[in-house]
Design a protein around this motif. Sequence first.
Motif, short mmCIF file in Angstrom:
data_model
loop_
_atom_site.label_atom_id
_atom_site.label_comp_id
_atom_site.label_asym_id
_atom_site.label_seq_id
_atom_site.Cartn_x
_atom_site.Cartn_y
_atom_site.Cartn_z
N SER A 66 0.83 -1.21 0.00
CA SER A 66 0.00 0.00 0.00
C SER A 66 0.86 1.26 0.00
CB SER A 66 -0.96 -0.01 1.19
OG SER A 66 -0.24 -0.04 2.42
N TYR A 67 1.97 1.23 0.74
CA TYR A 67 2.89 2.37 0.74
C TYR A 67 3.52 2.53 -0.64
CZ TYR A 67 7.03 5.21 1.56
OH TYR A 67 7.99 6.18 1.46
N TYR A 68 4.01 1.44 -1.20
CA TYR A 68 4.72 1.45 -2.47
C TYR A 68 3.86 2.05 -3.59
CZ TYR A 68 7.41 -0.64 -6.38
OH TYR A 68 8.14 -0.85 -7.52
N MET A 69 2.62 1.63 -3.68
CA MET A 69 1.74 2.14 -4.73
C MET A 69 1.44 3.62 -4.53
SD MET A 69 -0.95 -0.96 -5.54
CE MET A 69 -1.47 -1.18 -3.84
N GLU A 70 1.21 4.03 -3.29
CA GLU A 70 0.84 5.42 -3.04
C GLU A 70 2.01 6.38 -3.24
OE1 GLU A 70 -1.68 8.65 -2.04
OE2 GLU A 70 -1.99 6.62 -2.83
N VAL A 71 3.20 6.00 -2.78
CA VAL A 71 4.34 6.91 -2.94
C VAL A 71 4.75 7.00 -4.40
CG1 VAL A 71 6.29 5.31 -2.60
CG2 VAL A 71 6.46 7.67 -1.79
N ARG A 74 2.38 9.54 -5.83
CA ARG A 74 2.54 10.92 -5.36
C ARG A 74 3.82 11.59 -5.85
NH1 ARG A 74 0.44 12.22 0.67
NH2 ARG A 74 -1.48 10.99 0.69
N VAL A 75 4.90 10.85 -5.90
CA VAL A 75 6.18 11.44 -6.31
C VAL A 75 6.28 11.35 -7.83
CG1 VAL A 75 8.70 11.32 -6.14
CG2 VAL A 75 7.27 10.83 -4.13
N ARG A 76 6.30 12.49 -8.49
CA ARG A 76 6.28 12.52 -9.95
C ARG A 76 7.69 12.72 -10.50
NH1 ARG A 76 2.78 9.63 -10.66
NH2 ARG A 76 3.00 10.12 -12.88
N PRO A 77 7.97 12.18 -11.69
CA PRO A 77 9.29 12.38 -12.31
C PRO A 77 9.61 13.86 -12.47
CG PRO A 77 8.05 10.66 -13.46
CD PRO A 77 7.09 11.29 -12.49
N GLY A 78 10.83 14.25 -12.10
CA GLY A 78 11.26 15.63 -12.23
C GLY A 78 10.85 16.54 -11.09
N GLN A 79 10.08 16.02 -10.13
CA GLN A 79 9.61 16.84 -9.02
C GLN A 79 10.73 17.18 -8.05
OE1 GLN A 79 6.38 14.93 -6.99
NE2 GLN A 79 5.99 16.64 -5.59
N PHE A 80 11.68 16.25 -7.91
CA PHE A 80 12.81 16.43 -7.00
C PHE A 80 14.11 16.13 -7.74
CE2 PHE A 80 9.20 15.12 -4.39
CZ PHE A 80 9.19 16.11 -3.41
N GLU A 81 15.19 16.79 -7.33
CA GLU A 81 16.50 16.46 -7.89
C GLU A 81 16.96 15.09 -7.38
OE1 GLU A 81 19.19 20.25 -7.97
OE2 GLU A 81 17.59 20.55 -6.50
N THR A 90 10.35 2.87 -3.25
CA THR A 90 9.69 3.55 -4.36
C THR A 90 10.44 3.32 -5.66
OG1 THR A 90 8.98 5.68 -5.30
CG2 THR A 90 10.87 5.73 -3.81
N GLN A 91 9.70 3.15 -6.72
CA GLN A 91 10.28 2.99 -8.04
C GLN A 91 10.86 4.30 -8.56
OE1 GLN A 91 10.38 -0.06 -9.12
NE2 GLN A 91 11.45 0.37 -11.03
N ARG A 92 10.54 5.41 -7.88
CA ARG A 92 11.02 6.73 -8.30
C ARG A 92 12.44 7.02 -7.81
NH1 ARG A 92 7.14 7.24 -11.99
NH2 ARG A 92 5.05 7.44 -11.10
#
Length: 384
Positions: A66-71, A74-81, A90-92
Amino acid sequence: MKIAYAMINCNRRDGSARAVNEVAERLARKHEVHLYARKAEDLDLSKIAWHRIPGVNWAEVIDFGSYYMEVNRRVRPGQFEIVHSIGCNTQRGNVVTIQNIQPAKKIILDRLGREEKVSPARRLTRWLYLNATCAAEKRLYQQRAGKKAPMFLPVSRGVAAELTKHYDIGAAQVKIVPNAADTERFKPMGEADRMSWRKINKVPTDRLMAIFAGGEWARKGLDFAVQAMGQLKDVPLTLFVAGDDADRTRFMNMAREAGAADNIIFGGFRKDMPQALAAADLFLFPSWYEAFSLATIEAAACGLPVVASRINGTEDFITPGETGDFVKHHASDVAAVLRRLCAQPQHLKVMGENARRRVEENYTWDRIAQMTEEAYQAYLNSSN
């Protein structure tokens, strides 16, 4: 830098979570830091933006899923350095701290699980969790054509070797960033305080004290320690077991069968671990598998020599005869090493002093935060 950390539950009790708290607090003084976590405990949030991730926290596999899918949503590509994932949370993630490699850990747990007396439901949920995390690791760690590889931060040389053994990471950068200890909380105590703690906790003050710490007792080799104590009835040594385990009764029965029950204290979960460690004379840890046990570093910070099996982390820290000694996964070998060391109490103190010095020089959270920040810069400056 704009940095995001992904860790399911952040606190200062769990090893990998504690590392996030320590590093995030320090880097938040200079950078914009965000935390994606279900819980954020014992953490200064005055300079950290906490994004609470809701979900079900039981069973472990559902908690992770549930954490893995939600994070990931929420975290989008390019949102953070920098998206700093602790393991495969997270896959991000583009920087990944690796506390363990799940396929390597799974081999040990599968073998030890045959002897554990746990419920079928617990066996099933553990199996599901290990398989889910193995799959998530593969998706994140395995190289992909056309995609910049993450930077991997394994906590020991052994974990770095396991990473490349189990996954084809291609040209990914790998930088070892170990765990550390809070040297203000974990430090040696004066003799009067040590004896006071022992009296309160019913540890004989006229005997040496070895301490074992943690849960998952089968994986951490407590059976070797218990059986070894059965061979050391003539040695003035008490083993204090700090922590708890669902299979506690089996280990207590093992102590009675070994004739060692009078010399082993099952002290339960502790809120006073810095004091418990500092009251001891040596840290005993014949574990089957670790990444780099925080308890090992914290024990050394308290001035204890580390007597442990030759596994990830201990291989990096222990110099036999200088900061501790190695034991094999065999009760007789553990007993032989303990017998030899207990005959040299003054040398135990010298090794403990050396261990504390090594922590101060190489394993403080300030140093680890600096190494982590340098890793971020190296990742951003790289083209791979």
